[in-house]
Scaffold this motif. Structure first.
Motif, mmCIF file in Angstrom:
data_model
loop_
_atom_site.group_PDB
_atom_site.id
_atom_site.type_symbol
_atom_site.label_atom_id
_atom_site.label_comp_id
_atom_site.label_asym_id
_atom_site.label_seq_id
_atom_site.Cartn_x
_atom_site.Cartn_y
_atom_site.Cartn_z
ATOM 1 N N THR A 42 38.762 32.572 51.761
ATOM 2 C CA THR A 42 38.960 33.307 50.516
ATOM 3 C C THR A 42 39.248 34.781 50.819
ATOM 4 N N HIS A 43 40.336 35.297 50.266
ATOM 5 C CA HIS A 43 40.690 36.702 50.430
ATOM 6 C C HIS A 43 40.097 37.516 49.291
ATOM 7 N N VAL A 44 39.527 38.642 49.629
ATOM 8 C CA VAL A 44 39.049 39.600 48.627
ATOM 9 C C VAL A 44 39.740 40.927 48.929
ATOM 10 N N ASP A 45 40.659 41.326 48.055
ATOM 11 C CA ASP A 45 41.403 42.578 48.220
ATOM 12 C C ASP A 45 40.740 43.665 47.383
ATOM 13 N N LEU A 46 40.477 44.800 48.011
ATOM 14 C CA LEU A 46 39.770 45.915 47.387
ATOM 15 C C LEU A 46 40.708 47.106 47.252
ATOM 16 N N ASP A 47 40.797 47.643 46.067
ATOM 17 C CA ASP A 47 41.651 48.798 45.787
ATOM 18 C C ASP A 47 40.757 49.920 45.267
ATOM 19 N N PHE A 48 40.593 50.981 46.081
ATOM 20 C CA PHE A 48 39.700 52.096 45.764
ATOM 21 C C PHE A 48 40.449 53.108 44.902
ATOM 22 N N ARG A 49 39.985 53.300 43.670
ATOM 23 C CA ARG A 49 40.729 54.105 42.698
ATOM 24 C C ARG A 49 39.878 55.236 42.132
ATOM 25 N N GLU A 50 40.530 56.367 41.909
ATOM 26 C CA GLU A 50 39.883 57.469 41.204
ATOM 27 C C GLU A 50 40.110 57.376 39.703
ATOM 28 N N LEU A 51 41.255 56.843 39.300
ATOM 29 C CA LEU A 51 41.568 56.563 37.903
ATOM 30 C C LEU A 51 41.749 55.055 37.757
ATOM 31 N N PRO A 52 41.430 54.497 36.589
ATOM 32 C CA PRO A 52 41.420 53.035 36.470
ATOM 33 C C PRO A 52 42.765 52.370 36.727
ATOM 34 N N ASP A 53 43.867 53.028 36.394
ATOM 35 C CA ASP A 53 45.166 52.368 36.488
ATOM 36 C C ASP A 53 46.073 52.958 37.571
ATOM 37 N N VAL A 54 45.507 53.764 38.453
ATOM 38 C CA VAL A 54 46.303 54.374 39.528
ATOM 39 C C VAL A 54 45.832 53.812 40.859
ATOM 40 N N PRO A 55 46.668 53.014 41.543
ATOM 41 C CA PRO A 55 46.251 52.411 42.814
ATOM 42 C C PRO A 55 45.877 53.461 43.848
ATOM 43 N N GLY A 56 44.931 53.092 44.722
ATOM 44 C CA GLY A 56 44.497 53.981 45.793
ATOM 45 C C GLY A 56 44.611 53.281 47.136
ATOM 46 N N LYS A 57 43.716 53.595 48.046
ATOM 47 C CA LYS A 57 43.712 52.948 49.359
ATOM 48 C C LYS A 57 43.143 51.539 49.238
ATOM 49 N N GLN A 58 43.640 50.657 50.094
ATOM 50 C CA GLN A 58 43.256 49.249 50.002
ATOM 51 C C GLN A 58 42.582 48.755 51.278
ATOM 52 N N GLU A 59 41.700 47.789 51.111
ATOM 53 C CA GLU A 59 41.119 47.038 52.216
ATOM 54 C C GLU A 59 41.082 45.566 51.818
ATOM 55 N N THR A 60 41.033 44.699 52.830
ATOM 56 C CA THR A 60 40.964 43.261 52.594
ATOM 57 C C THR A 60 39.884 42.655 53.476
ATOM 58 N N VAL A 61 39.072 41.787 52.881
ATOM 59 C CA VAL A 61 38.128 40.991 53.664
ATOM 60 C C VAL A 61 38.419 39.519 53.415
ATOM 61 N N ILE A 62 38.173 38.701 54.434
ATOM 62 C CA ILE A 62 38.399 37.257 54.357
ATOM 63 C C ILE A 62 37.071 36.589 54.642
ATOM 64 N N LEU A 63 36.606 35.759 53.702
ATOM 65 C CA LEU A 63 35.256 35.212 53.765
ATOM 66 C C LEU A 63 35.151 34.105 54.810
ATOM 67 N N PRO A 64 33.942 33.962 55.406
ATOM 68 C CA PRO A 64 33.760 32.986 56.487
ATOM 69 C C PRO A 64 33.400 31.576 56.031
ATOM 70 N N GLY A 65 33.058 31.378 54.723
ATOM 71 C CA GLY A 65 32.684 30.046 54.259
ATOM 72 C C GLY A 65 31.196 29.870 54.078
ATOM 73 N N HIS A 66 30.415 30.925 54.239
ATOM 74 C CA HIS A 66 28.978 30.900 53.977
ATOM 75 C C HIS A 66 28.596 32.242 53.368
ATOM 76 N N ARG A 67 27.346 32.347 52.895
ATOM 77 C CA ARG A 67 26.932 33.632 52.314
ATOM 78 C C ARG A 67 27.017 34.711 53.388
ATOM 79 N N TRP A 68 27.592 35.852 52.981
ATOM 80 C CA TRP A 68 27.969 36.857 53.973
ATOM 81 C C TRP A 68 27.887 38.232 53.337
ATOM 82 N N SER A 69 27.348 39.184 54.088
ATOM 83 C CA SER A 69 27.295 40.567 53.608
ATOM 84 C C SER A 69 28.025 41.469 54.592
#
Length: 822
Positions: A301-328
Motif C-alpha cells: 500500500t502506497h501512502v503519499d504525503l503532501d506537506f502544505r502551508e495552505l490547504p490547496d497549494v501543493p508542497g513537498k512530497q514524501e511516499t511510504v510503502i507499507l510492509p503488510g503488518h502494523r508499522w510505525s
C-alpha cells in the motif's frame, strides 16, 4: 502556555502535549549538551569499502554537481552491561546526518549544522559532535545501539566532508568502581538500507525488520571499516554546546475528505477497498518538524504525503510503502506545514483487498527548546495576534541554528534573517544560546572565506548581531572569541571604499530587499543603487566594531574604526544628499569600481531614491538629527518610492524610533501585517506578495512591541543599565515582560488623558533611565511602596535611579495626550 510532558525519559522523541497557544519547554525538560573532557578513543567508521565501494563519498554541498548515489547506512552494535548503570554518556557524530537509537528508543539526531553559506561548494573547516546522557535508556544485560546515517547533503543547510562516517563513544558508570566503555571500531556491523534508495521514499517492505532490537541477527552484515582516528580524520570536531532539539507530538485537529464530510475526531481511521483515496489533515497551526505514522494495511500500500502551508497549494512530497503488518515510522526530513494531504493507493495497480487502519498521523514539532518567559498584551487585538504570531514563527525557525524558514533551510549566510530572529528570541524567550552559537559558526565561515559571504551586506549585519548579543547577554568572553574575524571583516570593507569615500569597490551589493526598481532587482542591485545602504550598514558596523574593541580593551582599534566611520559619514552626506529632493540618493551612477558580473549589474545611468537607503541613513545616525523627521515623513508619504518588504521594515521601525516618530507612524505600519494574518493566521509570510508562510524575518513587530511600546532596552551590556521609554501611541494599555540574564523586566502602562501611569519592576541593582517623549518631568512621580524614591536623579533629559527590588509605580504627565483607540 505550558507543556505537559507525558514521557519523562530523555528520549529525543519524548511526547509533550501542547494547548496551542504554542510549545513552551521548561528548563528541566531540556536535554543538555554534555561536553567530552578527555581524549577520544572511538574511531570514525563507515560501510565496508570492499562490499560497498561506490558508497564511500559524496558532494560537499547541494550546490555541487555530482552523480553520487543516495546512501543510507545502517550501523549497529550489541553489548552486555554487567551492572546497573548510574550514569551513562554518549558522544556522537556522523556525516552527513545521523539518527541514533538505544534499545529501539530514539536518543539523538544530528550533528548540529555547521552553518555554511549560499552557493558554497566547499567542505567546512569545522564539524560538531553531540554529547547526551543515556542512563535511562540502558539496562543491565544485553543492549544494542543502532544508527542510520544519510550520506550526502539534501538541503542547503546540509554539509559534508565529502565522505561517509559515524563516530560514537559511550562511557557507563555503575555503583562503586564499575565502568564500561564502548567505542566505534571495526567490530561494529553496517549495511546499506534498501528501504531508502532515493530521497523522500521509504519502502518498508525492504527494511530489515527488527533491526533496532537487541536480538536481531546481524551476523551477515559486514563489519565496518575504520576511517581514522578523531585526530587524523577530515572532521575537525567541536562541541555542539547547545541542547538537543525538543520534539513534540501534535495530533491533527480535523480531517477532510474529497467525497465525505469533515471529521473532528480523526483517528483511528479505517479505509476500506477502493483506492486511491485522498484526505487532508489540518494541524492546529503551522509547524516545523517531521511526521509520525502508525498504520496497518496490505503489503505494498502506497501512502503519499503532501506537506502544505495552505490547504490547496501543493508542497513537498514524501511516499511510504507499507510492509503488510502494523508499522510505525517517523520521517527523516524537516518540513514546514499546517496541512497534510494524504493519498492512499496500491502498488502495481493490484486490488486493495485489505482495509487500511490509520492509528495515528501526528506532526512531530521540532524546535530549539524555548520557554515562554516574555509576554506582551495591549488594548489592540491585532497587535496582540501579531506579537504571538511573530513569536511562533521565530520558534519555527529555531532549530540547531536559526533558519530562514523550514521550507528553504538556507545556510547561516542569511544573517539578516538571524539577526532579527535573535532580537525576537531575546524578547520572547530570553534565549541567547542559539544566537551565540550562530555568531561563532559565522565567525568560522568568515575565517574560512577570508571575510567574504555570498550576500555581502549580511556579513556587516553579523557585526550588528554580535553587538546586539553583547548588549543583551553581557557575554564579553564570546565577543573576545570573534574579534579577530570582526577586525578582518571591517578591514576587508575598508578596501571596498572607493575614490568618493563610499563603498564603490564591493564585489556585489546583495542583499537589500525583494523589490524591483527601474528594471533592477534590489536583491542584487547595481552599485549605483546599492552604495548608499551598504555604506550605511558599514557605518554602523564600524561604530559597533569600535565599541566592541573598547569593551575588549583595544582602544587603538576603536579609534581607527571611529575615524573611518566619521570619514564615511562625511562622504555619505556629501555625495548622496540631494538638495533638490531633500532625500538621499541610493548611489552615484558611474562610480562603481568593480567589474560587472552575474550578481553585479552594470550601473544604472539614472539616479534612484528608495525608502531603504533613507531609512537606514536615519536609523544608523548618518542623517543629521535636524533632518531625520523630515526625511522619514517624505519617504513614508511618497507612494512612488519602491515597496518595502516585511524584512526591511525592521530598519524602517528603527529609523522611526531614531527620528522620534515611532508613535506617529509605527502603529499604522504594523497594520500592514493584517492582510498577511488574514491569509495565514498562524505564521508569517515571507513577503507581502509572495514566498512561504514560515519566514521569521518579517517578525520584527514582536521585537518592536516588546521594546519600543513597553519602552524597555539595554543601555549597558547585560542590562546592567536600561532605558525605560514607553511609546503607547494610540493604545490605551500595554503590558508585558522581557526576560534578561538577571531576571525579568516587567512593565504595565495605562494612558489616561494626558497622564501615563505604569508599574515597573526589574533586576535589583540595574540602573534605570526614564525618558518619554513629551513628558513633563517636573510633574512626574515615581514611588515604591507608596513612598517617593529618594535617589532620583535628572540626567540627559531623563529621570534615573537604581532598582532595589519590588514594584515601582510611575505617573508621567505629558504635554499632549495622543489619540486613544476605542
Amino acid at each position: 502556555m505550558n507543556i505537559t510532558n507525558q514521557n519523562k525519559s530523555n528520549n529525543s522523541s519524548s511526547t509533550h502535549l501542547a494547548d496551542f497557544d504554542g510549545v513552551s519547554i521548561a528548563p528541566d525538560e531540556e536535554r543538555p549538551f554534555v561536553p567530552k573532557v578527555d581524549k577520544w578513543s572511538a574511531r570514525w567508521v563507515w560501510l565496508n569499502t570492499s562490499v560497498y565501494p561506490d558508497r564511500q563519498k559524496c558532494s560537499a554541498t547541494t550546490f555541487c554537481t555530482s552523480d553520487f548515489p543516495f546512501t543510507i547506512a545502517l550501523i549497529r552494535k550489541t553489548f552486555d552491561l554487567p551492572f546497573t548503570p548510574t550514569r551513562a554518556t554518549a558522544w556522537i557524530s556522523g556525516d552527513t546526518k545521523y539518527r541514533c537509537w538505544v534499545n529501539g528508543t530514539p536518543v539523538a539526531r544530528g550533528p548540529a549544522e555547521v552553518g555554511g553559506d549560499y552557493a558554497n561548494r566547499e567542505s567546512p573547516d569545522w564539524w560538531f559532535y553531540e554529547g547526551i546522557e543515556l542512563k535511562d535508556n540502558l539496562r543491565r544485560g544485553r543492549n544494542v545501539i543502532t544508527a542510520d546515517v544519510m550520506l550526502g547533503p539534501q538541503v542547503q543547510a546540509d554539509y559534508s566532508m565529502g565522505r561517509g562516517g559515524f563516530l560514537l563513544e559511550l562511557a557507563v558508570e555503575g555503583e562503586g568502581a564499575e565502568r564500561l566503555a564502548l567505542c566505534t571500531d571495526d567490530t561494529w556491523r553496517a549495511t546499506l538500507s534498501h528501504a531508502e534508495t532515493q530521497p523522500g521514499t521509504y519502502d518498508a517492505r525492504k527494511e530489515f525488520y527488527g533491526w533496532k532490537d537487541a536480538d536481531f541477527d546481524d551476523s551477515v552484515w559486514p563489519c565496518t571499516d575504520i576511517v581514522g582516528t578523531v585526530e587524523q580524520s577530515p572532521w575537525n570536531l567541536l562541541p555542539r554546546e547547545i541542547p538537543m532539539l525538543a520534539e513534540t507530538r501534535i495530533p491533527p485537529v480535523a480531517v477532510a475528505f474529497e467525497d465525505r464530510p469533515a471529521l473532528d475526531n480523526v483517528f483511528p481511521l479505517t479505509m476500506g477497498p477502493g483506492c486511491p483515496q485522498t484526505f487532508r489533515l489540518q494541524f492546529p497551526r503551522e509547524v516545523a518538524g517531521h511526521i509520525f505514522l502508525d498504520m496497518e494495511g496490505g503489503e505494498g500500500t502506497h501512502v503519499d504525503l503532501d506537506f502544505r502551508e495552505l490547504p490547496d497549494v501543493p508542497g513537498k512530497q514524501e511516499t511510504v510503502i507499507l510492509p503488510g503488518h502494523r508499522w510505525s515510522y517517523q520521517s527523516r526530513s524537516l518540513h514546514g506545514f499546517e496541512y497534510l494531504q494524504v493519498t492512499v493507493t496500491v502498488l502495481d495497480g493490484a486490488q486493495c483487498k485489505e482495509p487500511l487502519t490509520i492509528h495515528a498521523i501526528d506532526a512531530v514539532f521540532t524546535s530549539f527548546p524555548v520557554e515562554y518567559r516574555g509576554y506582551f498584551k495591549c488594548s489592540d487585538p491585532l497587535l496582540n495576534q501579531l506579537w504571538d504570531v511573530g513569536r511562533w514563527t521565530t520558534q519555527l525557525c529555531m532549530q540547531s541554528y536559526h533558519l530562514d524558514s523550514p521550507i528553504h533551510q538556507e545556510g547561516l549566510g542569511c544573517t539578516g534573517d538571524y539577526m532579527i530572529e535573535s532580537l525576537i528570541s531575546y524578547c520572547c524567550f530570553g534565549e541567547a544560546r542559539l544566537a551565540r552559537k550562530d555568531i561563532l559558526r559565522t565567525a568560522y565561515l568568515l575565517k574560512q572565506k577570508q571575510g567574504r559571504m555570498f550576500h555581502t551586506s549580511y556579513s556587516l549585519l553579523w557585526v550588528w548581531m554580535v553587538m546586539d548579543y553583547m548588549m543583551y547577554s553581557g557575554d564579553l568572553e564570546t565577543v573576545h572569541m570573534v574579534m579577530a574575524e570582526i577586525h578582518d571583516l571591517l578591514d576587508l570593507f575598508d578596501s571596498y571604499i572607493g575614490s568618493i569615500g563610499l563603498i564603490t569597490k564591493a564585489p556585489n551589493y546583495m542583499f537589500m530587499d525583494w523589490v524591483g526598481v527601474g528594471g533592477f532587482s534590489l536583491h542584487h542591485p547595481p552599485g549605483s543603487m546599492g552604495q548608499g545602504y551598504m555604506s550605511a550598514f558599514y557605518f554602523r558596523a564600524l561604530r559597533y566594531g569600535a565599541e566592541l574593541s573598547r569593551l575588549c580593551g583595544d582602544e587603538s582599534r576603536a579609534q581607527v574604526y571611529n575615524r573611518r566611520a566619521t570619514a564615511l559619514k562625511s562622504a555619505f552626506n556629501q555625495h548622496l544628499w540631494s538638495r533638490e529632493r531633500g532625500l538621499y540618493r541610493d548611489g552615484v551612477p558611474g562610480t562603481t569600481e568593480a567589474a560587472p558580473g552575474k550578481w553585479l549589474p552594470v550601473d544604472s545611468k539614472e539616479e534612484s531614491f528608495t525608502v531603504h537607503t533613507n531609512a537606514v541613513a536615519v536609523a544608523v545616525g548618518i542623517a543629521p538629527p535636524e533632518s531625520r523627521q523630515t526625511i522619514m515623513r517624505k519617504v513614508l508619504g511618497n507612494d512612488s518610492l519602491p515597496l518595502v518588504q516585511p524584512y526591511f521594515m525592521h530598519y524602517v521601525f528603527e529609523a522611526l524610533a531614531e527620528a522620534g516618530l515611532f508613535e506617529e507612524y509605527a502603529f499604522d505600519i504594523m497594520y500592514r501585517w493584517k492582510e498577511l494574518l488574514k491569509e495565514h493566521p498562524s505564521s508569517l509570510k515571507e513577503m507581502w506578495d509572495g514566498g512561504d508562510y514560515s519566514h521569521a524575518w518579517g517578525g520584527t513587530p514582536a521585537y518592536q512591541l516588546s521594546t519600543r511600546v513597553l519602552g524597555i532596552s539595554s543601555r549597558k551590556p547585560g542590562f546592567h543599565a536600561l532605558s525605560l521609554s514607553p511609546c503607547l501611541g494610540p493604545l490605551r494599555m500595554a503590558r508585558g515582560a522581557i526576560p534578561t540574564p538577571h531576571g525579568p523586566i516587567q512593565a504595565a502602562w495605562h494612558m489616561d488623558g494626558n497622564s501615563l501611569t505604569g508599574s515597573f519592576c526589574g533586576p535589583r541593582g540595574s540602573e534605570v533611565s526614564l525618558r518619554t517623549k513629551g513628558a513633563d518631568f517636573t510633574r512626574t512621580s515615581i514611588r515604591q511602596d507608596g513612598q517617593p524614591i529618594r535617589e532620583l536623579k535628572t540626567e540627559e533629559g531623563g529621570l534615573c535611579w537604581t532598582l532595589n527590588g519590588g514594584e515601582y509605580i510611575i505617573k508621567i504627565v505629558t504635554e499632549q495626550s495622543p489619540a486613544v483607540t476605542s
